[in-house]
Write a protein that holds these residues in place. Structure first.
Motif, PDB file in Angstrom:
ATOM      1  N   PHE A   1     -30.747  22.989  27.210  1.00 57.21           N
ATOM      2  CA  PHE A   1     -29.808  21.869  27.246  1.00 57.21           C
ATOM      3  C   PHE A   1     -28.394  22.403  27.451  1.00 57.21           C
ATOM      4  CE2 PHE A   1     -26.750  19.018  25.166  1.00 57.21           C
ATOM      5  CZ  PHE A   1     -26.988  17.862  25.884  1.00 57.21           C
ATOM      6  N   ALA A   2     -27.619  21.708  28.284  1.00 52.08           N
ATOM      7  CA  ALA A   2     -26.234  22.109  28.560  1.00 52.08           C
ATOM      8  C   ALA A   2     -25.347  20.875  28.601  1.00 52.08           C
ATOM      9  CB  ALA A   2     -26.147  22.868  29.875  1.00 52.08           C
ATOM     10  N   GLU A   3     -24.198  20.998  27.955  1.00 47.75           N
ATOM     11  CA  GLU A   3     -23.145  19.981  28.026  1.00 47.75           C
ATOM     12  C   GLU A   3     -21.942  20.626  28.716  1.00 47.75           C
ATOM     13  OE1 GLU A   3     -19.930  17.941  25.016  1.00 47.75           O
ATOM     14  OE2 GLU A   3     -21.967  18.263  24.267  1.00 47.75           O
ATOM     15  N   VAL A   4     -21.678  20.229  29.944  1.00 48.44           N
ATOM     16  CA  VAL A   4     -20.601  20.818  30.730  1.00 48.44           C
ATOM     17  C   VAL A   4     -19.363  19.938  30.601  1.00 48.44           C
ATOM     18  CG1 VAL A   4     -19.881  21.600  33.010  1.00 48.44           C
ATOM     19  CG2 VAL A   4     -22.289  21.770  32.338  1.00 48.44           C
ATOM     20  N   THR A   5     -18.271  20.539  30.134  1.00 47.98           N
ATOM     21  CA  THR A   5     -17.036  19.801  29.864  1.00 47.98           C
ATOM     22  C   THR A   5     -15.911  20.332  30.732  1.00 47.98           C
ATOM     23  OG1 THR A   5     -17.711  19.495  27.563  1.00 47.98           O
ATOM     24  CG2 THR A   5     -15.386  19.115  28.089  1.00 47.98           C
ATOM     25  N   LYS A   6     -15.138  19.415  31.298  1.00 43.92           N
ATOM     26  CA  LYS A   6     -13.962  19.800  32.065  1.00 43.92           C
ATOM     27  C   LYS A   6     -12.855  20.162  31.094  1.00 43.92           C
ATOM     28  CE  LYS A   6     -11.122  18.200  35.940  1.00 43.92           C
ATOM     29  NZ  LYS A   6     -10.857  17.076  36.868  1.00 43.92           N
ATOM     30  N   THR A   7     -12.278  21.355  31.239  1.00 42.27           N
ATOM     31  CA  THR A   7     -11.292  21.851  30.271  1.00 42.27           C
ATOM     32  C   THR A   7      -9.892  21.981  30.847  1.00 42.27           C
ATOM     33  OG1 THR A   7     -11.909  24.122  30.850  1.00 42.27           O
ATOM     34  CG2 THR A   7     -13.031  23.126  28.969  1.00 42.27           C
TER      35      THR A   7
ATOM     36  N   ASP B   1      -7.281  21.368  34.803  1.00 51.52           N
ATOM     37  CA  ASP B   1      -7.157  20.790  36.134  1.00 51.52           C
ATOM     38  C   ASP B   1      -8.086  21.517  37.106  1.00 51.52           C
ATOM     39  OD1 ASP B   1      -5.236  19.072  35.172  1.00 51.52           O
ATOM     40  OD2 ASP B   1      -3.572  20.432  35.680  1.00 51.52           O
ATOM     41  N   GLY B   2      -8.643  20.767  38.010  1.00 52.24           N
ATOM     42  CA  GLY B   2      -9.509  21.366  39.011  1.00 52.24           C
ATOM     43  C   GLY B   2     -10.937  21.479  38.529  1.00 52.24           C
ATOM     44  N   ASP B   3     -11.834  21.648  39.472  1.00 58.04           N
ATOM     45  CA  ASP B   3     -13.256  21.685  39.138  1.00 58.04           C
ATOM     46  C   ASP B   3     -13.702  23.021  38.566  1.00 58.04           C
ATOM     47  OD1 ASP B   3     -13.662  19.088  39.943  1.00 58.04           O
ATOM     48  OD2 ASP B   3     -14.052  19.641  42.030  1.00 58.04           O
ATOM     49  N   ARG B   4     -12.857  24.057  38.679  1.00 58.92           N
ATOM     50  CA  ARG B   4     -13.258  25.371  38.203  1.00 58.92           C
ATOM     51  C   ARG B   4     -13.178  25.492  36.682  1.00 58.92           C
ATOM     52  NH1 ARG B   4     -10.004  29.147  42.586  1.00 58.92           N
ATOM     53  NH2 ARG B   4     -11.140  28.452  44.437  1.00 58.92           N
ATOM     54  N   ALA B   5     -12.259  24.745  36.069  1.00 61.57           N
ATOM     55  CA  ALA B   5     -12.038  24.868  34.621  1.00 61.57           C
ATOM     56  C   ALA B   5     -13.085  24.051  33.883  1.00 61.57           C
ATOM     57  CB  ALA B   5     -10.635  24.405  34.257  1.00 61.57           C
ATOM     58  N   ARG B   6     -14.215  24.677  33.594  1.00 58.86           N
ATOM     59  CA  ARG B   6     -15.310  23.994  32.906  1.00 58.86           C
ATOM     60  C   ARG B   6     -15.988  24.964  31.935  1.00 58.86           C
ATOM     61  NH1 ARG B   6     -16.574  19.075  34.951  1.00 58.86           N
ATOM     62  NH2 ARG B   6     -15.455  18.544  36.867  1.00 58.86           N
ATOM     63  N   THR B   7     -16.417  24.389  30.818  1.00 57.91           N
ATOM     64  CA  THR B   7     -17.127  25.150  29.792  1.00 57.91           C
ATOM     65  C   THR B   7     -18.453  24.469  29.512  1.00 57.91           C
ATOM     66  OG1 THR B   7     -15.069  25.893  28.769  1.00 57.91           O
ATOM     67  CG2 THR B   7     -17.049  26.034  27.430  1.00 57.91           C
ATOM     68  N   ALA B   8     -19.493  25.253  29.372  1.00 61.03           N
ATOM     69  CA  ALA B   8     -20.823  24.723  29.077  1.00 61.03           C
ATOM     70  C   ALA B   8     -21.199  25.066  27.643  1.00 61.03           C
ATOM     71  CB  ALA B   8     -21.845  25.294  30.047  1.00 61.03           C
ATOM     72  N   ARG B   9     -21.602  24.048  26.903  1.00 60.09           N
ATOM     73  CA  ARG B   9     -22.162  24.249  25.561  1.00 60.09           C
ATOM     74  C   ARG B   9     -23.676  24.226  25.706  1.00 60.09           C
ATOM     75  NH1 ARG B   9     -18.740  23.550  21.244  1.00 60.09           N
ATOM     76  NH2 ARG B   9     -20.519  22.939  19.941  1.00 60.09           N
ATOM     77  N   LEU B  10     -24.311  25.319  25.316  1.00 57.50           N
ATOM     78  CA  LEU B  10     -25.744  25.495  25.521  1.00 57.50           C
ATOM     79  C   LEU B  10     -26.469  25.501  24.184  1.00 57.50           C
ATOM     80  CD1 LEU B  10     -25.363  28.497  28.009  1.00 57.50           C
ATOM     81  CD2 LEU B  10     -25.328  26.049  28.562  1.00 57.50           C
TER      82      LEU B  10
ATOM     83  N   THR C   1     -20.779  16.325  31.732  1.00 59.84           N
ATOM     84  CA  THR C   1     -22.064  16.223  32.399  1.00 59.84           C
ATOM     85  C   THR C   1     -23.110  16.867  31.503  1.00 59.84           C
ATOM     86  OG1 THR C   1     -20.953  16.436  34.538  1.00 59.84           O
ATOM     87  CG2 THR C   1     -23.334  16.737  34.509  1.00 59.84           C
ATOM     88  N   TYR C   2     -24.262  16.227  31.397  1.00 61.17           N
ATOM     89  CA  TYR C   2     -25.333  16.716  30.529  1.00 61.17           C
ATOM     90  C   TYR C   2     -26.549  17.076  31.378  1.00 61.17           C
ATOM     91  CZ  TYR C   2     -22.431  14.430  27.028  1.00 61.17           C
ATOM     92  OH  TYR C   2     -21.371  14.046  26.242  1.00 61.17           O
ATOM     93  N   LEU C   3     -27.204  18.168  30.998  1.00 61.24           N
ATOM     94  CA  LEU C   3     -28.388  18.612  31.715  1.00 61.24           C
ATOM     95  C   LEU C   3     -29.459  19.025  30.719  1.00 61.24           C
ATOM     96  CD1 LEU C   3     -25.658  20.173  33.075  1.00 61.24           C
ATOM     97  CD2 LEU C   3     -27.310  20.458  34.906  1.00 61.24           C
ATOM     98  N   GLU C   4     -30.699  18.727  31.072  1.00 63.79           N
ATOM     99  CA  GLU C   4     -31.816  19.191  30.246  1.00 63.79           C
ATOM    100  C   GLU C   4     -32.950  19.643  31.149  1.00 63.79           C
ATOM    101  OE1 GLU C   4     -33.743  16.323  27.831  1.00 63.79           O
ATOM    102  OE2 GLU C   4     -33.907  14.833  29.427  1.00 63.79           O
ATOM    103  N   GLY C   5     -33.765  20.533  30.631  1.00 60.62           N
ATOM    104  CA  GLY C   5     -34.895  21.067  31.376  1.00 60.62           C
ATOM    105  C   GLY C   5     -35.053  22.547  31.091  1.00 60.62           C
ATOM    106  N   GLU C   6     -35.707  23.247  31.963  1.00 60.89           N
ATOM    107  CA  GLU C   6     -35.807  24.716  31.869  1.00 60.89           C
ATOM    108  C   GLU C   6     -34.684  25.285  32.729  1.00 60.89           C
ATOM    109  OE1 GLU C   6     -39.719  25.887  32.925  1.00 60.89           O
ATOM    110  OE2 GLU C   6     -40.668  24.806  31.269  1.00 60.89           O
ATOM    111  N   LEU C   7     -33.469  25.234  32.177  1.00 60.43           N
ATOM    112  CA  LEU C   7     -32.266  25.517  32.942  1.00 60.43           C
ATOM    113  C   LEU C   7     -32.080  27.011  33.175  1.00 60.43           C
ATOM    114  CD1 LEU C   7     -29.808  23.084  31.104  1.00 60.43           C
ATOM    115  CD2 LEU C   7     -31.293  22.596  33.055  1.00 60.43           C
TER     116      LEU C   7
END
Length: 300
Positions: A83-89, A91-100, A64-70
């Motif tokens: 800018f943020a790129e959120v990647t699933k890392t 199982d489950g929705d909790r395991a996610r990493t954001a590249r900022l 998932t990608y996001l842009e703005g004044e985050l």
């Protein structure tokens, strides 16, 4: 062109029609909860993202990608970025990493972290900063106003921090500033619980009136002790000070001698005056006696 455009997939038109139904799903995927860390259960902390101007990604939620004044908030950690790129890392929705990217600021209690870009793991409580990294820790005081932790400022090229424990590892042009000293080195490991600084890869410490260099340096800020090892060299800036002390001491001794000479001269002058006065008195007495003898002779 903005930096994030080089990292994102092909642009898609804004979500319209039936596609707008994907937005609640993507928002749900972003409002995450932290999982288990080091085998211990933690209370769930929702991750909230605000200031979004645009968001897009795949329907499976892999990216998932996001842009703005985050503004990303999790517990007492607040992150600002553009800018943020959120990647699933995992199982489950909790395991996610954001590249900022686009400039990143992290605030947590007394800590402030800044860098050109960063990664943040929502479920594992760590963050990695790269490019012109700067960490500032404000002075921490207890309820009585006593200093518990002294302030420090750190700059480097790379830094990984445990946001829960506040331990961190830094490398690349490490430069740390403390009110009593500064240290440059290739690497630094910091343990917050004991306030232990461990510099590696060669270090140079500078403080008032002395410098030191070597391969490894451990500083315990709580106990106020240090341990330097391997090829240690110590430099004292004392020659000029010793010379000044010698000159000052010589000046003091000269002043004492002058004062003593003055006192001796005054004493000698007083003695001379007394002797002269005594001689005059003796002379007057002799003259008086002679005069009396002459008068007696005349009368006889």
């Amino acid at each position: 062109m903005r930096r994030w455009e080089a990292n994102r997939p092909d642009r898609h038109p804004p979500l319209v029609g039936n596609q707008i139904l994907l937005l609640p799903l993507l928002l749900f995927l972003l409002i995450l909860c932290s999982g288990t860390v080091r085998g211990e259960e933690k209370k769930n902390e929702p991750v909230r993202v605000t200031g979004i101007n645009r968001m897009w990604g795949d329907t499976e939620g892999e990216k998932t990608y996001l842009e703005g004044e985050l503004v990303i908030t999790k517990g007492n950690t607040v992150i600002h970025t553009s800018f943020a790129e959120v990647t699933k890392t995992g199982d489950g929705d909790r395991a996610r990493t954001a590249r900022l990217s686009g400039g990143v600021l992290l605030f947590q209690d007394e800590l402030k972290l800044a860098g050109a870009e960063a990664e943040f793991a929502f479920d594992e409580d760590w963050a990695v900063f790269r490019g012109d990294v700067r960490l500032e820790r404000e002075e921490v005081k207890d309820a009585a106003g006593e200093v518990e932790k002294e302030g420090i400022t750190l700059s480097c090229n790379f830094l990984k921090i445990e946001t829960e424990r506040k331990d961190f590892e830094a490398s690349g042009n490490v430069f740390l500033v403390h009110k009593e000293f500064t240290v440059t080195s290739a690497g630094l490991t910091y343990e917050d619980a004991g306030e232990i600084l461990f510099f590696t890869g060669g270090f140079f410490l500078s403080r008032e009136k002395e410098n030191m260099r070597g391969e490894e340096l451990r500083i315990d800020l709580q106990e106020e002790v240090f341990d330097a090892r391997n090829g240690v060299e110590l430099f004292f800036e004392v020659e000029e000070e010793e010379e000044e002390e010698k000159e000052e001491k010589a000046g003091e001794e000269e002043a004492v001698v002058e004062e003593e000479e003055k006192e001796e001269a005054v004493a000698e002058e007083e003695v001379a005056i007394e002797e002269e006065t005594k001689e005059e008195e003796e002379t007057e007495e002799e003259e008086k006696e002679n005069k009396e003898e002459k008068e007696e002779e005349k009368e006889g």
